[in-house]
Structure formats: C-alpha cells, structure tokens
Scaffold this motif. Sequence first.
Motif, short mmCIF file in Angstrom:
data_model
loop_
_atom_site.label_atom_id
_atom_site.label_comp_id
_atom_site.label_asym_id
_atom_site.label_seq_id
_atom_site.Cartn_x
_atom_site.Cartn_y
_atom_site.Cartn_z
N UNK A 1 -104.52 46.95 123.08
CA UNK A 1 -104.65 47.86 124.32
C UNK A 1 -104.45 46.80 125.84
N UNK A 2 -104.76 45.51 125.53
CA UNK A 2 -104.63 44.86 126.78
C UNK A 2 -103.24 44.18 127.05
N UNK A 3 -102.34 44.68 126.39
CA UNK A 3 -101.11 43.61 126.38
C UNK A 3 -100.35 43.88 127.88
N UNK B 1 -102.22 44.77 130.55
CA UNK B 1 -103.10 44.60 131.61
C UNK B 1 -104.45 43.52 131.31
N UNK B 2 -103.90 42.40 130.72
CA UNK B 2 -104.85 41.27 130.38
C UNK B 2 -105.66 40.63 131.51
N UNK B 3 -105.08 40.45 132.46
CA UNK B 3 -105.74 39.97 133.59
C UNK B 3 -106.85 40.73 134.46
N UNK B 4 -107.05 42.16 134.22
CA UNK B 4 -107.89 43.06 134.62
C UNK B 4 -109.24 42.78 134.03
N UNK B 5 -109.33 42.00 132.84
CA UNK B 5 -110.52 42.02 132.04
C UNK B 5 -111.05 40.65 131.85
#
Length: 360
Positions: A79-81, A83-87
């Motif tokens: 799920x974070x592929x 948008x990893x840097x958003x979390x």
Amino acid sequence: MIDLLWSGIMQYLTFGRGNGLRVSEYALGTATFGTRWGAGSERSETARMLDRFADAGGTFLDTAESYQAGESEEILGELLTTRRDQFTVATKFAVGINPASGVQGTGASRRTMIRAVEGSLARLRTDRIDLLWVHFPDPVTPTTEIVRALDDLVRSGKILYAGLSNFPAWRTARAVTLAEVRGWAPIVGVQAEYSLVERSADREILPMAEALGLGATFWSPLGGGLLTGKYRHQSEGRLTTLGRLIHTEDTEQKSTVLNTVLRIADDLGTIAAQVAIAWLRHRAAIATTGLVPVIGPRTLSQLDTYLAALDVELSHEQYQQLDEASRIPLGQPHESVAARTPTLLGGSDIDFRQPTVPVA
C-alpha cells in the motif's frame, strides 16, 4: 503543555522533547491488517482504511513483524509503494514472525534484531524503518546489548529512531542513560498499554517518560473493546475472535468506569468509544511530551468512529469524573512520599514555583 500543529482534522506533535520526529496524534495500529491469525481485515478493507486515515491527516503507522505472521507488514509494503514518504512507519521485533520461531527467531539479542530488521525492510519494501520498537524485553539480553545494537542500526541508516515497548520503567531509564553517556543513538519513546481500564503506567512509566522527555504510544486504548460498552449486549469482538488483549468487567472499578463513560456519552449525544478516546486525547494534551493512542480498527466503520472522536470535547468536570473513576492506587513508595512532601519541602505554606518541564 506540548505545542500542537493543526492540519485539517488531525493534530501533529513532536514525539518527545529530545528529537524532531513529527507524528500525527493518532497512530494507526495494523495488527488487524491481514487474516493469517484467523481474524482480521481483508486487503481491500485495509486499503480503504489507510486511505481514510491519510485523508484525515494521519501519518503515523504502527506494525510489527509478528502481526498476522508478517502479513501486516507485507500489506503495508504494497500500500505504501508510491507514498512511502507520507508516513512515519514504526515496526517491532522480539516476538518472532510466528509462534514456531523458537530460540533462533525470538528475543531482543543483536542477532535477532538484525535478522528482524532485514526481514521487515523486505516485507515493507522500504530502505529504512522510521521507528523500531523492541516489542518486549527478554530475561537474558543485557540492556547494553540492546541499546548498542540499536545505535548500530541508526548509524547504518536502516532505522532512524528507536524505542522500547512493554519494558519496565527501570530498564527504559537505564537504556536512556546508557545511550546518553556513551554517545549512542537515543531512545526516543516507550509503548505501553493504557486506557481508562488499565492505568498501571501512571505508577512509573508515564512519570519516567515525562521526566526524560520520551514520547509514548498507548496500545489498546479501548481496553480490547470493553470501553465501547458492546460486551454488555454481545460477545462478538476481540473477546471471541482473538481471545487475548482484552478486558472484561471483572472488577467493581471497571464497571464504575464503564458506567461513567456511558453516562457521559449519553450527556454528549455520542458513543462510549469516542468518550474513552476523548479522555486519552485530553490526557495527551496536558502532557509535556508526545502521547499518542494507537487505534486498531478492523473495519472502515470502526476507523470512522475513532476519527469522529477528534470532534468530541470533554468539559473539565467530565474529564475529572473519568479520571477519578479510573484512578489507581500508586502504591509504595509513592504514597509515603506524597504524605511527607510538605515536611520534605519545609512546610506546606511554602510556595515552590514548579518548572514547566519536569526535572530529569
């Protein structure tokens, strides 16, 4: 009181006074992401929950290698592929990825830590873990080994911050001190169970966190579902699906707490779960360091219940009623010290101006 930054629905805070790690006021717990435990959320539902959490401004994710036997991390990796840097992604090790891990796959040793981090990085499809928790202490690994191994991982860039989960206060305080005097990467936070029906952390863990400037995350903020009031009308829930990490009305005080929660919910025109979370948010807001409930929804509807609690405001009187109903005896030596404080300060008529931040 900590400063909170507003952004849409969610508030943000620094996770403790000794670092710049910024997190949302909720952490999304992902122990329900997956079904390998025989209970949990299908991948389509987890995707909807993560999107909803992000839309509300949530940035703090809490998982573990053991959750759903690794499936929780695998799902988050998918799920974070993009948008990893958003979390801010926090994960844990020490329990092992499954109950059969045995002596080679469990514990808090350097060997286990390195193995666990490599495995978590692969499942999460990332190059670093933002916050690594030692899930539980084991009875044989020295604190020095734990803290030094965490420092090595920070220096390697594989983890950015380190914390201790479910550790007694004395071991955490020793770890913090070792890191300070030896110039190792600091321990930035603690994780413990905390709710209106489990306030043991008030005795040592939370005063320690306040004094040392540590952030804290609270797991099981609804007492495994007890504080929703649902178990008075049904048995379905964590009580029947997982059969662990739950509370029941097995003491008079727990019944009193739940009665108080239900009464205040009725007065406010809301539901019990939102009152219980609102009390935790109020508790966090008056702290001098970052306190974050780890919410653990299994469905999108449950997540919406948690998010709706962001709009629930308790009056001072309501907060006090909940606090008094749930307060626990601190025991010794706290009670003796409190009784003798006026004498120790030279008389009760002396007005000592307390510092804003507790003295470490």
